[in-house]
Design a protein around this motif. Structure first.
Motif, PDB file in Angstrom:
ATOM      1  N   ARG A   1      -2.759 -21.801 -38.121  1.00 46.77           N
ATOM      2  CA  ARG A   1      -1.592 -21.172 -38.511  1.00 46.77           C
ATOM      3  C   ARG A   1      -1.132 -20.410 -37.592  1.00 46.77           C
ATOM      4  NH1 ARG A   1      -4.465 -20.400 -43.025  1.00 46.77           N
ATOM      5  NH2 ARG A   1      -4.194 -18.112 -42.967  1.00 46.77           N
ATOM      6  N   TYR A   2      -2.036 -19.407 -36.978  1.00 47.81           N
ATOM      7  CA  TYR A   2      -1.726 -18.461 -36.063  1.00 47.81           C
ATOM      8  C   TYR A   2      -1.095 -18.895 -34.726  1.00 47.81           C
ATOM      9  CZ  TYR A   2      -1.770 -14.638 -32.673  1.00 47.81           C
ATOM     10  OH  TYR A   2      -1.599 -13.804 -31.853  1.00 47.81           O
TER      11      TYR A   2
ATOM     12  N   TYR B   1      -3.040 -13.161 -40.370  1.00 48.80           N
ATOM     13  CA  TYR B   1      -3.131 -14.631 -40.697  1.00 48.80           C
ATOM     14  C   TYR B   1      -4.839 -15.054 -41.316  1.00 48.80           C
ATOM     15  CZ  TYR B   1       1.005 -15.836 -38.132  1.00 48.80           C
ATOM     16  OH  TYR B   1       2.556 -15.729 -37.724  1.00 48.80           O
TER      17      TYR B   1
END
Length: 429
Positions: free
Chosen positions: A178-179, A230
């Protein structure tokens, strides 16, 4: 025409007398620390199949792309001199079923590693590491134990106040994915401001941009997404518990959110011990969690965490700080001077003393020479004492003992009492 002298390969150094004593001292201190925590030694080959490192380290890392010593053997199989030890240790554990059924292991190894780098102080093409790897333990307590182990080692070596601990978490694979997507979006919009290496890594290994040494890139990262925001609940809890454990045992640390390490297999905990005593080569020990590596290399999912320390850098540091005890630099306790036709008696006495005192460092003069020349050799040897044996002493069943490093008066002792006397003099050492 004289032939050119054969020299060592650039970046691969001999360890000469004078240096080797310091290496042995350092290695003994590390082994003592590891023994005190109940870790066991494992020894792996220095050559492995090339795909072991491509699968573990990552094909787009600098190590695999630029630095490995890789060659084909006579059967056409691609082999590589190991550039690091973790992948070899995982391979050995899997091959010999040391971690079957998630069996716990606490292991260590020591030996040479090889990377084709530009040689400089503290960075060589053949360098030596001590590595520690643990398997089958999920919680942050084992992460804390490894950090505490290194902390206690620095105390043993007398350099604790010259190193500092940097700590970070890389979260789970899902956290990083995600990051990474948002980081790439942020940096892609500013690609023209990135240094050349970072621009290349944007498409291959964007997390490595976080530890770029380029000042402009670091300034650009100040407004980049914050990785810690995150983190999932499990990753965050693991990191909080680790910090609490370190706080409980008094290990100080600094959170460095841009610490990512250079190998693809790390996740969750990562750490580095750094110093300002070595200039640019400031990292002396580093490691972290690699829970996915065993599965990545064909095994079952296995929790794992470890670290490695560079021996050359730590020895440079010990020397720079004058932290090596004086006795380490002296090879000998006793130099045996034998004048006249007493060689047989001198060898008998030396054998008697070595048998009675197994740790005694005794050198017997060989090659003849008068008393003055032999005493000069004794003094140059660095020994604390000279045992003097001549024909008169042999007839009397005695020896004379002279201090080479102190104010003690010369004394005479019987052969049978020399060992006892030496044991009392050398006990402090």
């Amino acid at each position: 025409m004289a032939q050119a002298k054969i020299k060592a390969i650039r970046g691969m150094n001999d360890i000469l007398p004078g240096q080797s004593q310091i290496w042995r001292y350092f290695e003994a201190q590390v082994k003592g620390a590891l023994d005190s925590f109940g870790y066991q030694e494992i020894r792996m080959p220095v050559v492995e199949q090339t795909h072991l490192f491509k699968r573990s380290i990552g094909e787009v890392t600098d190590i695999v792309e630029k630095e490995m010593y890789t060659f084909d053997d006579r059967n056409g199989e691609s082999l590589t001199l190991r550039p690091e030890g973790t992948a070899s240790c995982v391979r050995a554990c899997e091959e010999h079923q040391l971690i079957a059924n998630n069996r716990q292991q606490r292991l260590w190894y020591m030996g040479p590693m090889f990377r084709y780098e530009r040689p400089q102080k503290g960075r060589y093409r053949q360098f030596h590491q001590i590595g520690v790897e643990t398997f089958g333990i999920n919680g942050p307590d084992i992460d804390a134990e490894l950090i505490l182990m290194t902390h206690q080692l620095w105390q043993r070596l007398g350099i604790r106040d010259k190193v500092s601990l940097q700590l970070n978490t890389l979260g789970s694979a899902e956290d990083r994915a995600r990051y990474k997507a948002d980081l790439v979006t942020y940096l892609s919009e500013r690609k023209d401001q990135l240094d050349e290496d970072s621009a290349r890594r944007l498409d291959t290994n964007p997390l490595r941009i976080l530890d770029s040494k380029n000042a402009q890139t670091q300034a650009l990262l100040n407004d980049a997404p914050d990785f810690h925001s995150y983190l999932g609940e499990e990753s965050r809890e693991h990191f909080e518990q680790l910090k609490a454990l370190l706080d409980a045992v008094g290990v100080e640390y600094v959170i460095n959110p841009r610490l990512v390490r250079g190998l693809d297999y790390y996740g969750k905990t990562v750490f580095e011990w750094v110093t300002e005593e070595l200039g640019a080569q400031g990292t002396v020990c580093a490691g972290g969690r690699y829970d996915g590596l065993v599965e990545q290399l064909g095994g079952k999912p296995t929790a794992a965490v470890g670290f490695a320390m560079g021996i050359e850098r730590l020895i440079l540091m010990l020397e720079a700080l004058n932290a090596v005890p004086e006795y380490v630099l002296n090879d000998l306790d006793v130099y045996l001077v034998a004048v006249g036709d007493v060689a047989a008696s001198a060898m008998q006495l030396a054998a008697l003393l070595r048998e009675a005192l197994p740790n005694l460092r005794l050198q017997m003069h060989c090659g003849g020479g008068n008393f003055k020349k032999q005493m000069k050799k004794a003094d140059e040897s660095g020994a604390r004492f000279a045992i003097l044996l001549g024909e008169d002493e042999v007839k009397a069943g005695q020896v004379s003992i002279k201090s080479l490093r102190g104010e003690m008066d010369q004394i005479s002792l019987s052969h049978d009492s020399v060992a006892q006397w030496l044991s009392t003099q050398l006990v402090s050492q």
